[in-house]
Design an enzyme around this catalytic site. Structure first.
Site, short mmCIF file in Angstrom:
data_model
loop_
_atom_site.label_atom_id
_atom_site.label_comp_id
_atom_site.label_asym_id
_atom_site.label_seq_id
_atom_site.Cartn_x
_atom_site.Cartn_y
_atom_site.Cartn_z
CG ASN A 7 -1.91 1.11 1.24
OD1 ASN A 7 -1.87 2.00 0.37
ND2 ASN A 7 -2.80 1.10 2.19
NE ARG A 88 -6.46 0.62 0.18
CZ ARG A 88 -6.70 1.84 0.66
NH1 ARG A 88 -5.71 2.64 0.98
NH2 ARG A 88 -7.94 2.25 0.82
CG HIS A 177 -13.74 1.45 3.23
ND1 HIS A 177 -14.70 2.16 3.93
CD2 HIS A 177 -12.56 2.04 3.54
CE1 HIS A 177 -14.12 3.12 4.63
NE2 HIS A 177 -12.81 3.08 4.40
NE ARG A 236 -13.07 10.88 4.75
CZ ARG A 236 -12.69 9.62 4.56
NH1 ARG A 236 -13.58 8.66 4.51
NH2 ARG A 236 -11.42 9.34 4.39
CD GLU A 379 -8.65 -2.59 3.84
OE1 GLU A 379 -8.98 -1.80 2.96
OE2 GLU A 379 -8.39 -2.24 5.01
#
Ligand code: AMP
Length: 391
Positions: A7, A88, A177, A236, A379
Site C-alpha cells: 500500500n 492497493r 473500502h 467526515r 485487506e
C-alpha cells in the site's frame, strides 16, 4: 509462492509478504516519511519488531532497502523468489471491476483517473514504478478499492442531478473500502458454508462505509463519488443536504475548497463533539458526562442503523450483519447500541460474546433472526489472494 502486498501512500509504503496459497505471513512493515527529513522504517519478522532510520529520498529507496532486508533476514535467497506484488489502488473509476495485471495501458488509465483521486492514484503509481524498476522480474497486480462496487446498478450509482454530469464528468457513486467489504463477505460466506447469501457489511473505522451484498456481489454501498458520503465518520460528515453549502459559503465567506476541507476534516464525531474524531475519546467523554460526546455517539449509531435498515429492505432480509475495522472490531459499546437499535428486525445480542475486541466472534444469540459477527478485516490478505489468483 511468495507474494508481496503493498500500500503506497504519498510518503509511506506499507507491505506484507505472504506465502501463498497457505496465507502465511512471512514479514510485514512500514516505510515512513519518504522524501521528508527523519525517514525511517519498521520491519516485523518472527514476532520481533525492528525500527531503523534510513535515507529515503523516494519510493525506490524504500523498495531497495526492503529487498536488502528480505535477503539479509533470509526471508528470500534471491529477488526471483518474489513472483508477484499486489498493489492497493484507490480508484479504478468505472474502468476496473476486478483486479488486473499492471501494464503500460493500465498505468495510463490509472493516470487518467487522477482527477477522481488526486492524492491517492499518483502515490499508487509511484509505488508500482518503484517495484517495476527494483524487481523487474516480478508481476505487478492492481487491486482497486472501487472494483468490488462495480456490480452496483445504474439506478443505485447515479445521483439525481443532470445526466450530463455523469456522462461528461463521471459524477456517480463509486464506493470505497471495496477490498475490505469483499474480504469480510468472503469470510462470512465461508462460515455460513454457502454463497447464496444476503449480507450487510459494516466497515466502521476512522472512515466508514456499509455495503449490501447479494450472493457475493455488491448491490449498494454508502460511500459515493468520494469517501465523504454515507454514514457519519470520525471527521467526515457523510450524507448532507448539498444545498446547505451555498448558504454556509454566503454566511461565512469561506471558499468551496475551505468548506470541503471542513466537511472532510472537521465534521463527523469531531465536528459534533468538539473533542475528537476517535471513538475511544468520545466514549471516554460520555463517561465523564460530556453532553456533546453523547450527542455525537447517538448520531453516529443512528446513521449506521439507518443504513443497515435500508439495506435490509433492499436485500429483502439479511443472513448476517458483519462489523469490521477499528470501531467495528473494537468498540463493544458501539456494537451494543447498534444491535439494540435493530431489535425490531429480530436481532438478539449476546452481551457476553460481544464483550470482545479484534477477534472473529458471533455476537448474537442462536435464536437471533439475523446472525451478527465481528470479522477482523485483512485487506493485505485480500490483495495477496487476488494477486495469487491472477498470477
Ligand atoms: P481504522 O480507520 O479502521 O484504523 O479505525 C481507527 C478507529 O478505530 C480509531 O479512530 C478509533 O475511533 C477506533 N478504535 C480503535 N480501537 C478502539 C476501541 N478499543 N474502542 C473504540 N474505538 C476504537
Amino acid at each position: 509462492m511468495k507474494v508481496l502486498s503493498v500500500n503506497a501512500g504519498s510518503s509511506s509504503l506499507k507491505f506484507k509478504m505472504f506465502e501463498m496459497p497457505e496465507e502465511k505471513v512471512l514479514v510485514s512493515g512500514l516505510f515512513e516519511r519518504i522524501g521528508i527529513a527523519g525517514s525511517c522504517y519498521t520491519i516485523k519478522l518472527n514476532g520481533e519488531k525492528i525500527t531503523k532510520e534510513a535515507v529515503l529520498n523516494d519510493h525506490k529507496d524504500a523498495v531497495r532497502i526492503l529487498t536488502l532486508e528480505l535477503i539479509n533476514n533470509h526471508v528470500i535467497d534471491s529477488l526471483d523468489e518474489i513472483k508477484a506484488v499486489g498493489h492497493r489502488m484507490v480508484h479504478g473509476g468505472d474502468v476496473y471491476s476486478s483486479s488486473v495485471v499492471i501494464t503500460e495501458d493500465v498505468k495510463r488509465k490509472v493516470r487518467e483517473l487522477i482527477p477522481l483521486a488526486p492524492l491517492h492514484n499518483p502515490a499508487n503509481l509511484v509505488g508500482i514504478e518503484a517495484f517495476e524498476q527494483e524487481i523487474p522480474s516480478c508481476v505487478n497486480v492492481g487491486v482497486f478499492d472501487t472494483a468490488f462496487h462495480q456490480t452496483i446498478s445504474e439506478e443505485a450509482y447515479l445521483y439525481s442531478v443532470p445526466y450530463s454530469w455523469y456522462k461528461d464528468y463521471g459524477v456517480r457513486k463509486y464506493g470505497f473500502h471495496g477490498t475490505s467489504h469483499q474480504y469480510v463477505s468472503w469470510q462470512m460466506n465461508k462460515i455460513l458454508g454457502r454463497s447464496d447469501t444476503k449480507l450487510i457489511t459494516c466497515h466502521i473505522g476512522n472512515g466508514g462505509s456499509i455495503s449490501a451484498i447479494l450472493n457475493g456481489k455488491c448491490i449498494d454501498t454508502s460511500m459515493g463519488f468520494t469517501p465523504n458520503a454515507g454514514i457519519m465518520m470520525g471527521s467526515r460528515c457523510g450524507d448532507i443536504d448539498a444545498s446547505m453549502l451555498g448558504y454556509v459559503m454566503d454566511k461565512t465567506g469561506l471558499s468551496m475548497k475551505e468548506v470541503d476541507n471542513i466537511l472532510n476534516k472537521e465534521s463527523g464525531l469531531l465536528g459534533i463533539s468538539g473533542v475528537s474524531s476517535d471513538s475511544r475519546d468520545i466514549e471516554k467523554g460520555i463517561k465523564e458526562g460530556n453532553e456533546r460526546c453523547l450527542l455525537a455517539q447517538k448520531m453516529y449509531v443512528r446513521r449506521v442503523i439507518d443504513y443497515i435498515a435500508k439495506y435490509y429492505v433492499l436485500l429483502g432480509g439479511a443472513d448476517a450483519i458483519i462489523f469490521t475495522a477499528g470501531v467495528g472490531e473494537n468498540s463493544i459499546e458501539f456494537r451494543k447500541q447498534v444491535l439494540e437499535g435493530l431489535k425490531v428486525l429480530g436481532v438478539e445480542i449476546d452481551l457476553e460474546a460481544n464483550n470482545t475486541r479484534g477477534v472473529l466472534t458471533k455476537i448474537t444469540t442462536d435464536d437471533s433472526k439475523i446472525a451478527c459477527y465481528v470479522i477482523p478485516t485483512d485487506e493485505e490478505l485480500m490483495i495477496a489472494t487476488e494477486t495469487y489468483k491472477l498470477v
